[in-house]
Write a protein that holds these residues in place. Sequence first.
Motif, PDB file in Angstrom:
ATOM      1  N   LEU A   1       0.795  -1.281  -0.003  1.00 37.62           N
ATOM      2  CA  LEU A   1       0.089   0.002   0.077  1.00 37.62           C
ATOM      3  C   LEU A   1       0.789   1.318   0.107  1.00 37.62           C
ATOM      4  O   LEU A   1       0.557   2.109  -0.778  1.00 37.62           O
ATOM      5  CB  LEU A   1      -0.794   0.023   1.065  1.00 37.62           C
ATOM      6  CG  LEU A   1      -1.717   1.338   1.453  1.00 37.62           C
ATOM      7  CD1 LEU A   1      -2.721   1.356   0.289  1.00 37.62           C
ATOM      8  CD2 LEU A   1      -2.540   1.303   2.611  1.00 37.62           C
ATOM      9  N   GLU A   2       1.822   1.248   0.917  1.00 40.47           N
ATOM     10  CA  GLU A   2       2.540   2.552   0.973  1.00 40.47           C
ATOM     11  C   GLU A   2       3.387   2.957  -0.301  1.00 40.47           C
ATOM     12  O   GLU A   2       3.661   4.020  -0.682  1.00 40.47           O
ATOM     13  CB  GLU A   2       3.478   2.422   2.574  1.00 40.47           C
ATOM     14  CG  GLU A   2       2.703   2.610   3.429  1.00 40.47           C
ATOM     15  CD  GLU A   2       1.608   3.695   3.767  1.00 40.47           C
ATOM     16  OE1 GLU A   2       2.031   4.650   3.128  1.00 40.47           O
ATOM     17  OE2 GLU A   2       0.458   3.337   4.381  1.00 40.47           O
ATOM     18  N   LYS A   3       4.060   1.778  -0.790  1.00 43.32           N
ATOM     19  CA  LYS A   3       4.764   2.182  -2.013  1.00 43.32           C
ATOM     20  C   LYS A   3       3.989   2.519  -3.392  1.00 43.32           C
ATOM     21  O   LYS A   3       4.309   3.277  -4.112  1.00 43.32           O
ATOM     22  CB  LYS A   3       5.265   0.669  -2.373  1.00 43.32           C
ATOM     23  CG  LYS A   3       6.763   0.465  -1.376  1.00 43.32           C
ATOM     24  CD  LYS A   3       7.459  -0.763  -1.852  1.00 43.32           C
ATOM     25  CE  LYS A   3       8.543  -1.176  -1.118  1.00 43.32           C
ATOM     26  NZ  LYS A   3       9.214  -2.610  -1.492  1.00 43.32           N
TER      27      LYS A   3
ATOM     28  N   TYR B   1       4.117   6.089  -4.852  1.00 39.70           N
ATOM     29  CA  TYR B   1       4.273   6.129  -6.597  1.00 39.70           C
ATOM     30  C   TYR B   1       3.326   7.212  -7.079  1.00 39.70           C
ATOM     31  O   TYR B   1       3.479   8.168  -8.014  1.00 39.70           O
ATOM     32  CB  TYR B   1       4.370   4.847  -7.148  1.00 39.70           C
ATOM     33  CG  TYR B   1       4.174   4.957  -8.662  1.00 39.70           C
ATOM     34  CD1 TYR B   1       5.289   4.866  -9.510  1.00 39.70           C
ATOM     35  CD2 TYR B   1       3.040   4.815  -9.498  1.00 39.70           C
ATOM     36  CE1 TYR B   1       5.317   5.036 -10.754  1.00 39.70           C
ATOM     37  CE2 TYR B   1       3.040   4.948 -10.868  1.00 39.70           C
ATOM     38  CZ  TYR B   1       4.217   5.023 -11.555  1.00 39.70           C
ATOM     39  OH  TYR B   1       4.322   4.811 -12.872  1.00 39.70           O
ATOM     40  N   VAL B   2       1.953   6.895  -6.833  1.00 36.82           N
ATOM     41  CA  VAL B   2       0.835   8.027  -7.109  1.00 36.82           C
ATOM     42  C   VAL B   2       1.268   9.362  -6.688  1.00 36.82           C
ATOM     43  O   VAL B   2       1.231  10.275  -7.624  1.00 36.82           O
ATOM     44  CB  VAL B   2      -0.628   7.621  -6.291  1.00 36.82           C
ATOM     45  CG1 VAL B   2      -1.433   8.594  -6.632  1.00 36.82           C
ATOM     46  CG2 VAL B   2      -0.946   6.249  -6.945  1.00 36.82           C
TER      47      VAL B   2
ATOM     48  N   GLU C   1      -8.139  10.647  -6.150  1.00 39.98           N
ATOM     49  CA  GLU C   1      -9.011   9.654  -6.987  1.00 39.98           C
ATOM     50  C   GLU C   1      -7.938   8.400  -6.977  1.00 39.98           C
ATOM     51  O   GLU C   1      -8.529   7.052  -6.831  1.00 39.98           O
ATOM     52  CB  GLU C   1      -9.681   9.905  -8.120  1.00 39.98           C
ATOM     53  CG  GLU C   1     -10.652  10.929  -8.100  1.00 39.98           C
ATOM     54  CD  GLU C   1     -11.128  11.267  -9.507  1.00 39.98           C
ATOM     55  OE1 GLU C   1     -10.767  10.704 -10.324  1.00 39.98           O
ATOM     56  OE2 GLU C   1     -12.093  12.315  -9.649  1.00 39.98           O
ATOM     57  N   ALA C   2      -6.916   8.352  -7.300  1.00 42.85           N
ATOM     58  CA  ALA C   2      -5.935   7.426  -7.474  1.00 42.85           C
ATOM     59  C   ALA C   2      -5.574   6.822  -6.150  1.00 42.85           C
ATOM     60  O   ALA C   2      -5.544   5.533  -6.035  1.00 42.85           O
ATOM     61  CB  ALA C   2      -4.674   7.924  -8.161  1.00 42.85           C
TER      62      ALA C   2
ATOM     63  N   ILE D   1      -0.496   0.095 -11.654  1.00 36.09           N
ATOM     64  CA  ILE D   1      -0.982   1.553 -11.831  1.00 36.09           C
ATOM     65  C   ILE D   1      -0.025   1.985 -13.293  1.00 36.09           C
ATOM     66  O   ILE D   1       1.189   1.902 -13.612  1.00 36.09           O
ATOM     67  CB  ILE D   1      -0.231   2.320 -10.837  1.00 36.09           C
ATOM     68  CG1 ILE D   1      -0.795   2.026  -9.375  1.00 36.09           C
ATOM     69  CG2 ILE D   1      -0.403   3.822 -10.961  1.00 36.09           C
ATOM     70  CD1 ILE D   1      -0.369   2.577  -8.146  1.00 36.09           C
ATOM     71  N   GLU D   2      -1.156   2.633 -14.023  1.00 36.71           N
ATOM     72  CA  GLU D   2      -0.754   2.752 -15.585  1.00 36.71           C
ATOM     73  C   GLU D   2      -0.647   4.255 -15.938  1.00 36.71           C
ATOM     74  O   GLU D   2      -1.687   4.956 -15.405  1.00 36.71           O
ATOM     75  CB  GLU D   2      -1.535   2.105 -16.452  1.00 36.71           C
ATOM     76  CG  GLU D   2      -1.572   0.420 -16.369  1.00 36.71           C
ATOM     77  CD  GLU D   2      -2.388  -0.113 -17.649  1.00 36.71           C
ATOM     78  OE1 GLU D   2      -2.491  -1.333 -17.480  1.00 36.71           O
ATOM     79  OE2 GLU D   2      -2.992   0.722 -18.371  1.00 36.71           O
TER      80      GLU D   2
END
Length: 231
Positions: free
Chosen positions: A73-75, A79-80, A108-109, A131-132
């Motif tokens: 989750l944290e990674k 990244y987001v 939202e992400a 995640i793209e």
Amino acid sequence: LAAFARSHDVHLTIVGPEAPLCGGIVNAFHNAGLRIFGPDSTGAQLEGSKIFAKQFMQRQGIPTAAFEVFDNLEKALAYVRTHGAPLVVKADGLAAGKGVSVCATVAEAEQAVRAMLEQHVFGEAGRRVLIEECLSGEEASILALTDGKTIVPLESSQDHKRVYDNDEGPNTGGMGAYSPAPVVTPRVMREVQEQVLQPFLKGLQNERIDYHGVIYAGLMIERGSVRVLEF
């Protein structure tokens, strides 16, 4: 089902849903010497696991969106925040067409990532997420028949994906479709053949994936260039 097919002298079984394919129904029928239309459990992972499909595309040089894979989750959240929006967050496994969130903002992400990795709204299907980059353009669908040696595309189509007008709502499993898709011109179709379908077929052969059945390629088309959203 294999026992039913044998006792009722069924010459050919055609599989509709993806879950039995991923579960290995084709393997079971082949082991019983029965004829069945569909990929085996490995080939079915091209739909059953979005990560498997993206990594397959990457290995075969099939054009697709840049992506990263997370099970932490944290990674994923880091990244987001670093990458910024827009982004697309996808559950890895089968989620009945609802495991994709197109996120216009970082908030939202983050919400989509938390729903999958923290709240487990998709259960095991969301244990890993993709995640793209968010591709722009017009979507189209190409279905093709293959026996693993040749591949024959059917007519193009396009479905209505987002719930509300002006593409403002969440993605659904599809709310109707029409065919052919005007965006798939003869030139675009040639590009689909050369950059998607033929490399896909070569990839099956290179990786010794037993694939008999229909392959669906969801495409994003922008100014005539084609990228694969998913198989």
